[in-house]
Motif scaffolding. Structure first.
Motif, short mmCIF file in Angstrom:
data_model
loop_
_atom_site.label_atom_id
_atom_site.label_comp_id
_atom_site.label_asym_id
_atom_site.label_seq_id
_atom_site.Cartn_x
_atom_site.Cartn_y
_atom_site.Cartn_z
N ASN A 69 7.44 59.35 -25.84
CA ASN A 69 7.79 57.95 -25.56
C ASN A 69 9.18 57.61 -26.09
O ASN A 69 9.93 56.88 -25.44
N ILE A 70 9.51 58.13 -27.27
CA ILE A 70 10.81 57.85 -27.87
C ILE A 70 11.93 58.45 -27.03
O ILE A 70 12.92 57.77 -26.71
N VAL A 71 11.78 59.70 -26.67
CA VAL A 71 12.81 60.38 -25.87
C VAL A 71 12.98 59.68 -24.53
O VAL A 71 14.11 59.45 -24.07
N ALA A 72 11.87 59.34 -23.90
CA ALA A 72 11.93 58.69 -22.58
C ALA A 72 12.63 57.34 -22.67
O ALA A 72 13.46 57.01 -21.82
N ALA A 73 12.30 56.55 -23.69
CA ALA A 73 12.89 55.22 -23.84
C ALA A 73 14.39 55.30 -24.08
O ALA A 73 15.18 54.57 -23.47
N CYS A 74 14.80 56.21 -24.97
CA CYS A 74 16.22 56.37 -25.29
C CYS A 74 17.01 56.85 -24.08
O CYS A 74 18.04 56.28 -23.72
N HIS A 75 16.53 57.90 -23.44
CA HIS A 75 17.27 58.50 -22.34
C HIS A 75 17.33 57.61 -21.11
O HIS A 75 18.35 57.57 -20.41
N HIS A 100 19.90 74.76 -16.63
CA HIS A 100 19.20 73.90 -17.59
C HIS A 100 19.66 74.11 -19.02
O HIS A 100 19.32 73.35 -19.92
N LYS A 101 20.42 75.16 -19.27
CA LYS A 101 21.00 75.35 -20.59
C LYS A 101 22.09 74.32 -20.85
O LYS A 101 22.56 74.16 -21.97
N GLN A 102 22.51 73.63 -19.80
CA GLN A 102 23.55 72.62 -19.91
C GLN A 102 22.95 71.22 -20.07
O GLN A 102 23.61 70.22 -19.81
N GLU A 103 21.70 71.14 -20.51
CA GLU A 103 21.03 69.85 -20.60
C GLU A 103 21.77 68.89 -21.54
O GLU A 103 22.45 69.31 -22.48
N VAL A 104 21.63 67.61 -21.24
CA VAL A 104 22.21 66.55 -22.06
C VAL A 104 21.07 65.84 -22.77
O VAL A 104 20.06 65.51 -22.16
N LYS A 105 21.23 65.61 -24.07
CA LYS A 105 20.15 64.97 -24.83
C LYS A 105 20.73 64.14 -25.96
O LYS A 105 21.72 64.52 -26.59
N TRP A 106 20.10 63.01 -26.22
CA TRP A 106 20.50 62.13 -27.31
C TRP A 106 19.53 62.24 -28.48
O TRP A 106 19.91 62.12 -29.62
N ILE A 107 18.27 62.41 -28.18
CA ILE A 107 17.24 62.60 -29.20
C ILE A 107 16.20 63.53 -28.61
O ILE A 107 15.86 63.43 -27.43
N TRP A 108 15.73 64.49 -29.42
CA TRP A 108 14.84 65.49 -28.86
C TRP A 108 13.96 66.10 -29.96
O TRP A 108 14.19 65.89 -31.14
N GLU A 109 12.98 66.88 -29.52
CA GLU A 109 12.04 67.52 -30.44
C GLU A 109 12.56 68.90 -30.83
O GLU A 109 13.10 69.64 -30.02
N GLY A 223 21.15 41.71 -31.80
CA GLY A 223 20.03 41.36 -32.65
C GLY A 223 18.75 42.07 -32.28
O GLY A 223 17.65 41.62 -32.64
N GLU A 224 18.86 43.19 -31.57
CA GLU A 224 17.67 43.92 -31.11
C GLU A 224 17.56 45.27 -31.81
O GLU A 224 18.55 45.85 -32.24
N GLN A 225 16.34 45.76 -31.90
CA GLN A 225 16.08 47.06 -32.52
C GLN A 225 16.49 48.19 -31.57
O GLN A 225 16.42 48.05 -30.35
N PRO A 226 16.87 49.35 -32.10
CA PRO A 226 17.12 50.51 -31.25
C PRO A 226 15.87 50.86 -30.44
O PRO A 226 14.74 50.61 -30.86
N HIS A 227 16.09 51.46 -29.28
CA HIS A 227 14.97 51.82 -28.41
C HIS A 227 14.00 52.77 -29.10
O HIS A 227 12.78 52.67 -28.93
N CYS A 228 14.53 53.72 -29.88
CA CYS A 228 13.65 54.69 -30.54
C CYS A 228 12.71 54.00 -31.53
O CYS A 228 11.56 54.40 -31.70
N VAL A 229 13.21 52.96 -32.20
CA VAL A 229 12.39 52.22 -33.16
C VAL A 229 11.25 51.50 -32.44
O VAL A 229 10.10 51.56 -32.86
N GLU A 230 11.58 50.84 -31.35
CA GLU A 230 10.57 50.09 -30.61
C GLU A 230 9.49 51.00 -30.03
O GLU A 230 8.33 50.61 -29.92
N ALA A 231 9.88 52.21 -29.65
CA ALA A 231 8.92 53.12 -29.02
C ALA A 231 8.17 54.01 -30.01
O ALA A 231 7.28 54.75 -29.61
N SER A 232 8.52 53.92 -31.29
CA SER A 232 8.00 54.87 -32.27
C SER A 232 6.66 54.50 -32.89
O SER A 232 6.10 55.29 -33.67
N GLU A 233 6.15 53.32 -32.62
CA GLU A 233 4.88 52.87 -33.20
C GLU A 233 4.91 52.92 -34.72
O GLU A 233 3.96 53.33 -35.38
N GLY A 234 6.05 52.53 -35.29
CA GLY A 234 6.18 52.45 -36.74
C GLY A 234 6.64 53.72 -37.41
O GLY A 234 6.77 53.76 -38.64
#
Length: 274
Positions: A69-75, A100-109, A223-234
């Motif tokens: 959910n976090i990755v999806a929301a951010c990307h 696919h080795k050229q993938e672009v990512k901002w946050i990942w596992e 004045g809004e939270q980052p997307h990762c925060v909102e999607a992280s369930e705390g």
């Protein structure tokens, strides 16, 4: 498309600049219950202010579903291309599949041994072997990427957020070589055909441009939270590392935390509760 993208970028950059420019006019900064500093008294009444923004990720609250959910929301919000996405042939005729080795990512596992190679241990607790670790730009206090960039396309704000000016980037990739965390991606080709649904509120990039996490500076400025925060369930909190009364500091005081490759002296601003 490029003109629209440029206008979008200038709009976002202007909002972020207002948020940064409001800092000197600040009369006070108090911690809110959400882990960030409360909006300051300034021309922009909604802006969230911190002397140095930081992030705390509670690994005990991270699950595969939360990561997804976090990755999806951010990307999705930042128009990050997905090279598994089927290209609209009518809109982008002749677009060929991408390596696919050229993938672009901002946050990942990432697995523990790759995220924390200096902390690998023969008798490491079993749970860490299978636990998903979220990694992203660490917005380092001593950011080597900033020093390596010859055009100031990569720069660090006074509040600690490391940003990219996409229009200054010449694609030299010096910043990528300097970053010890692999937190930057390079667009080897036009990424736009691989964005399923373009968010008009954030600029798209072009071929030959480096990109990465910006800690949702455009949202903090409103004045809004980052997307990762909102999607992280705390599981993720952001706040002022230099405010001893902030929730992120409380978490750091109450829990054992680690940072990635801390021995390098970059002073990462992302902490992991273990």
């Amino acid at each position: 498309m490029m003109k629209k993208s440029r206008r979008s970028f200038l709009k976002v950059a202007g909002i972020a600049a207002i948020g940064l420019g409001a800092a000197p006019a600040m009369n006070f900064a108090a911690s809110g219950s959400n882990g960030t500093a409360l909006a300051v008294k300034s021309k922009n009444e909604n802006v969230l202010f911190a002397h140095r923004w930081g992030m705390v990720i509670d690994t005990n609250k991270i699950t595969d579903e939360v990561v997804e959910n976090i990755v999806a929301a951010c990307h999705k919000a930042h128009n990050v291309p997905d090279f598994n996405h089927k290209v609209d042939e009518e809109k982008f005729p002749g677009t060929r599949p991408v390596n696919h080795k050229q993938e672009v990512k901002w946050i990942w596992e990432e697995h523990f041994q790759y995220a924390f190679p200096d902390k690998e241990d023969e008798f490491l607790a079993e749970k860490f072997h299978d636990l998903p670790f979220l990694v992203t730009c660490n917005h380092c206090k001593n950011a080597p990427c900033v020093k390596a960039c010859p055009t100031q396309a990569t720069f660090k704000r006074e509040d600690g957020i490391v940003l990219m000016d996409f229009h200054r980037c010449i694609g030299c990739r010096f910043c990528m070589a300097a970053c010890p965390y692999g937190a930057r991606s390079f667009n080897f080709r036009d990424p736009r055909p691989f964005v399923e649904e373009i968010n008009p509120d954030f600029p798209t990039r072009s071929k030959g441009v480096v990109e990465k996490c910006n800690l949702c500076a455009e949202r903090l400025a409103k004045g809004e939270q980052p997307h990762c925060v909102e999607a992280s369930e705390g599981a993720i909190l952001v706040g002022d590392l230099e405010d001893p009364e902030s929730e992120v500091r409380a978490l750091l005081n109450e829990n054992y935390t680690i940072r990635r490759k801390q021995s390098l002296g970059t002073e990462p601003s992302v902490y992991y509760v273990m």
